[in-house]
Structures are given as C-alpha cells and as structure tokens.
Design a protein around this motif. Structure first.
Motif, PDB file in Angstrom:
ATOM      1  N   TRP A 213     -74.799  28.849  47.578  1.00  0.00           N
ATOM      2  CA  TRP A 213     -73.473  29.380  47.484  1.00  0.00           C
ATOM      3  C   TRP A 213     -73.511  30.893  47.883  1.00  0.00           C
ATOM      4  O   TRP A 213     -72.407  31.529  48.042  1.00  0.00           O
ATOM      5  N   VAL A 214     -74.668  31.338  48.123  1.00  0.00           N
ATOM      6  CA  VAL A 214     -74.770  32.604  48.809  1.00  0.00           C
ATOM      7  C   VAL A 214     -73.836  32.467  50.094  1.00  0.00           C
ATOM      8  O   VAL A 214     -74.267  31.983  51.187  1.00  0.00           O
ATOM      9  N   SER A 215     -72.934  33.868  50.347  1.00  0.00           N
ATOM     10  CA  SER A 215     -71.953  33.494  51.336  1.00  0.00           C
ATOM     11  C   SER A 215     -72.758  33.530  52.746  1.00  0.00           C
ATOM     12  O   SER A 215     -73.853  34.274  52.925  1.00  0.00           O
ATOM     13  N   ASP A 216     -72.037  32.955  53.844  1.00  0.00           N
ATOM     14  CA  ASP A 216     -72.608  33.234  55.099  1.00  0.00           C
ATOM     15  C   ASP A 216     -72.657  34.534  55.694  1.00  0.00           C
ATOM     16  O   ASP A 216     -73.492  35.024  56.384  1.00  0.00           O
ATOM     17  N   ASP A 217     -71.656  35.455  55.423  1.00  0.00           N
ATOM     18  CA  ASP A 217     -71.701  36.747  55.496  1.00  0.00           C
ATOM     19  C   ASP A 217     -72.929  37.499  54.895  1.00  0.00           C
ATOM     20  O   ASP A 217     -73.732  38.235  55.642  1.00  0.00           O
ATOM     21  N   ALA A 218     -73.487  37.138  53.788  1.00  0.00           N
ATOM     22  CA  ALA A 218     -74.604  37.569  53.217  1.00  0.00           C
ATOM     23  C   ALA A 218     -75.861  37.335  53.960  1.00  0.00           C
ATOM     24  O   ALA A 218     -76.758  38.200  53.976  1.00  0.00           O
ATOM     25  N   SER A 219     -75.784  35.927  54.394  1.00  0.00           N
ATOM     26  CA  SER A 219     -77.134  35.601  54.977  1.00  0.00           C
ATOM     27  C   SER A 219     -77.427  36.301  56.523  1.00  0.00           C
ATOM     28  O   SER A 219     -78.322  36.276  57.095  1.00  0.00           O
ATOM     29  N   GLN A 220     -76.171  36.923  56.870  1.00  0.00           N
ATOM     30  CA  GLN A 220     -76.233  37.358  58.173  1.00  0.00           C
ATOM     31  C   GLN A 220     -76.321  38.854  58.221  1.00  0.00           C
ATOM     32  O   GLN A 220     -76.560  39.494  59.115  1.00  0.00           O
ATOM     33  N   ASN A 221     -76.343  39.322  56.797  1.00  0.00           N
ATOM     34  CA  ASN A 221     -76.737  40.733  56.824  1.00  0.00           C
ATOM     35  C   ASN A 221     -78.216  41.227  57.268  1.00  0.00           C
ATOM     36  O   ASN A 221     -79.010  40.445  57.339  1.00  0.00           O
ATOM     37  N   SER A 222     -78.631  42.589  57.313  1.00  0.00           N
ATOM     38  CA  SER A 222     -79.814  42.800  57.933  1.00  0.00           C
ATOM     39  C   SER A 222     -81.015  42.471  56.807  1.00  0.00           C
ATOM     40  O   SER A 222     -80.553  42.453  55.620  1.00  0.00           O
ATOM     41  N   THR A 223     -82.089  42.731  56.995  1.00  0.00           N
ATOM     42  CA  THR A 223     -83.035  42.491  56.337  1.00  0.00           C
ATOM     43  C   THR A 223     -83.451  43.422  55.409  1.00  0.00           C
ATOM     44  O   THR A 223     -83.479  42.955  54.279  1.00  0.00           O
ATOM     45  N   GLN A 224     -82.723  44.711  55.565  1.00  0.00           N
ATOM     46  CA  GLN A 224     -82.992  45.672  54.631  1.00  0.00           C
ATOM     47  C   GLN A 224     -81.986  45.421  53.532  1.00  0.00           C
ATOM     48  O   GLN A 224     -82.289  45.413  52.417  1.00  0.00           O
ATOM     49  N   GLU A 225     -80.820  44.766  53.904  1.00  0.00           N
ATOM     50  CA  GLU A 225     -79.910  44.577  52.877  1.00  0.00           C
ATOM     51  C   GLU A 225     -80.200  43.249  51.873  1.00  0.00           C
ATOM     52  O   GLU A 225     -80.202  43.450  50.663  1.00  0.00           O
ATOM     53  N   LYS A 226     -80.956  42.297  52.497  1.00  0.00           N
ATOM     54  CA  LYS A 226     -81.522  41.171  52.055  1.00  0.00           C
ATOM     55  C   LYS A 226     -82.545  41.688  50.910  1.00  0.00           C
ATOM     56  O   LYS A 226     -82.773  41.094  49.840  1.00  0.00           O
ATOM     57  N   ASP A 227     -83.180  42.469  51.450  1.00  0.00           N
ATOM     58  CA  ASP A 227     -84.331  43.211  50.476  1.00  0.00           C
ATOM     59  C   ASP A 227     -83.510  44.180  49.260  1.00  0.00           C
ATOM     60  O   ASP A 227     -84.639  44.521  48.471  1.00  0.00           O
ATOM     61  N   THR A 228     -82.380  44.645  49.421  1.00  0.00           N
ATOM     62  CA  THR A 228     -81.878  45.570  48.512  1.00  0.00           C
ATOM     63  C   THR A 228     -81.800  44.797  47.122  1.00  0.00           C
ATOM     64  O   THR A 228     -81.287  43.839  46.902  1.00  0.00           O
ATOM     65  N   MET A 229     -82.445  45.351  45.858  1.00  0.00           N
ATOM     66  CA  MET A 229     -82.250  44.877  44.578  1.00  0.00           C
ATOM     67  C   MET A 229     -81.050  45.270  43.796  1.00  0.00           C
ATOM     68  O   MET A 229     -80.498  46.451  44.087  1.00  0.00           O
ATOM     69  N   ALA A 230     -80.513  44.196  43.377  1.00  0.00           N
ATOM     70  CA  ALA A 230     -79.490  44.188  42.120  1.00  0.00           C
ATOM     71  C   ALA A 230     -79.994  44.365  41.066  1.00  0.00           C
ATOM     72  O   ALA A 230     -80.770  43.673  40.626  1.00  0.00           O
ATOM     73  N   GLU A 231     -79.716  45.101  39.949  1.00  0.00           N
ATOM     74  CA  GLU A 231     -80.371  45.351  38.646  1.00  0.00           C
ATOM     75  C   GLU A 231     -79.252  45.223  37.384  1.00  0.00           C
ATOM     76  O   GLU A 231     -78.220  45.794  37.839  1.00  0.00           O
ATOM     77  N   ALA A 232     -80.096  45.029  36.307  1.00  0.00           N
ATOM     78  CA  ALA A 232     -79.050  45.083  35.250  1.00  0.00           C
ATOM     79  C   ALA A 232     -80.078  45.401  33.906  1.00  0.00           C
ATOM     80  O   ALA A 232     -81.270  44.821  33.794  1.00  0.00           O
ATOM     81  N   ARG A 233     -79.855  46.280  33.131  1.00  0.00           N
ATOM     82  CA  ARG A 233     -80.582  46.724  31.988  1.00  0.00           C
ATOM     83  C   ARG A 233     -79.784  46.210  30.762  1.00  0.00           C
ATOM     84  O   ARG A 233     -78.923  46.269  30.596  1.00  0.00           O
TER      85      ARG A 233
END
Length: 282
Positions: A213-233
């Motif tokens: 369900w990860v959107s098509d837009d997300a899959s078309q993003n750059s490699t750098q954006e795919k490598d970007t970490m989302a985090e939660a403490r």
C-alpha cells in the motif's frame, strides 16, 4: 438485549483462547463490542495523554459454531460491554479438554458473561462447569467513544522482523533505558536504538520489505528519499508488553511510523486483525 454463542471445534477454541490471552497481556480492562458478524476488543486510552490504544477484530463465523445476538435496538444491532479480559482468559484455561464452550450474556445480581464448559466424565452424563464474569453494559450515548482509532498518514510502512527475535532484542535493551527509538525507511530497513549519556546501542534489520500500500508516488521518489528514516521515540515497556504478549501467530506483522508522533502496529491473521498504537515521546 441478548447474546449467546457456542464453540465446539477444538482448533477454534484454542485460537480464540490465544487471542484472549494476547489481549490480557495488553490491557487490564477493555471494551467488548458485539455485532452480528464480528467481535471487537477495544482499548481507547487517550494517545494524546501518552496512553496506548488497541483495536482487535474477530470474524465470529471463523470461531463460533453457534452465534446469536440481539442489540439494544433494531437500528443499531450492537452490544458494548466493559470487562476484565483476564477473567475470561482464566475461564478458558479450564476449557482445553471440553466438548463445547458456551458463552452468553446473563444477569446474576449484575450483568455477566457466563462461560459454561461441557467437560467429559467417566459416566454417560457430562459435567458442566460455569464461570460468571462480571461485565458493565456501556450505554448507547457513550458508543461514539469506542470508534476505530484513526490512523494518521504515516511516513513509513514496513514489515516487522520475526516477533520473537525483536522481543529478545528489546528485552536486552530495556535494562539500559526506559525509551527506545524505532526508525525505518522505504528500503525495507529498520533500526532499534537506545541512546543514553553512557551508552548507545542499535540493532539493524535489512530486507524486511514494505507493504504494497506504499503509494506509487512514494516508489517513484529518489533513492535518497527512500533511504530517509522516519523515527519515533517510545516507552520501551509498552513495546515489550506488546511483543511479549503476542500469541496470535500472525501471517503478517506491519509497523507504520508517523515521524516523531506515533508507532502503529498491525498483526494480521486470516480471521483476526490486531492494531496497537503507541504514541511517541518528546
């Protein structure tokens, strides 16, 4: 208002017992919502106040051989009850060798879920063991407080590693800190991190995969954006409570991260779904 049900199949009974045992590990009290097609176990601690939320959904047709219920009115054929799941878990512990288990709503000095176990005996007649579990009937005016929690748009969705492996890692980390950072990206990578003034520890998981369900837009993003970490403490005890209590044996386990706001876990089985929300800490 009436509710009665019956389980005969041993595998269904064992599966139902595992689900109840899991819920018992996650909360002391919860709301049981009964509809004609599903059962829901709900915990709605206010996430904004640091509490966790839970939404567990079971399809009744996959558990019960008989199932009848009449709600408070024709327009809304539902029943909402507050109960202590540990009481139901204890009753079901004695049901492992039973011929059948009946669960019905009764009124014995107070509203109860009555669990009647038909146990085999040496004589031709069976023994019936009954457990009366006190419940509170939630009035209709409060039903809106128990809606399915809304999921904010998440930044990363990722499959979890083996839950037993993850539990072992978190158990070791809990001796070092009260908090843990979960971070993940769209490349199937996830890290569990502990950072204190004295120590910094992290465990890395790769090739976990991201749900479709990860959107098509997300899959078309750059490699750098795919490598970007989302985090939660988050509170490490709440995470460990979730991992240690799990007996659902999911076919899929998913983690959604809303950056610095929330971690949302989903355990999926063919006839059970369990959602668990842990708010992020500053």
């Amino acid at each position: 208002m009436r509710f009665r049900s019956k389980i005969v199949d041993v595998s269904c009974l064992n599966h139902f017992t595992r689900v109840i045992n899991t819920i018992t590990k996650l909360t002391k009290t919860c709301t049981l919502r009964l509809t004609s097609s599903n059962l829901y176990f709900i915990l709605t601690d206010k996430v904004a106040n640091g509490g966790v939320s839970m939404w567990c959904e079971l399809s009744q047709g996959n558990f019960f051989d008989e199932y009848q219920m009449e709600g408070v009115c024709v327009e809304q054929n539902e029943i909402f009850l507050e109960l202590i799941p540990e009481n139901l878990s204890r009753a079901l512990k004695t049901a492992q060798n039973s011929k059948s288990v009946k669960i019905k709503l009764t009124n014995k000095h107070c509203p109860c879920l009555t669990v009647a176990l038909e146990l085999p005996s040496l004589s031709s007649s069976s023994r019936i063991v009954t457990h009366d579990i006190p419940v509170s009937v939630i009035p209709r005016r409060l039903w809106n407080d128990f809606k399915e929690p809304s999921v904010p748009e998440f930044d990363v969705s990722i499959y979890l590693p083996a839950l037993k492996t993850m539990k072992n890692v978190v158990e070791r980390m809990k001796n070092l800190s009260n908090f843990i950072v979960i971070e993940a990206n769209r490349n199937g990578e996830m890290n569990l991190k502990i950072e204190t003034d004295l120590v910094s520890v992290s465990t890395h998981f790769k090739d976990l995969g991201n749900p479709p369900w990860v959107s098509d837009d997300a899959s078309q993003n750059s490699t750098q954006e795919k490598d970007t970490m989302a985090e939660a403490r988050i509170d490490i005890r709440k995470l460990l409570q979730f991992l240690a209590g799990q007996q659902v044996n999911p076919t899929k386990a998913i983690c959604n991260i809303v950056h610095k706001r929330m971690v949302h876990f989903i355990l999926l089985h063919e006839d059970v779904s369990l959602q668990y929300f842990i708010p992020a800490l500053a």
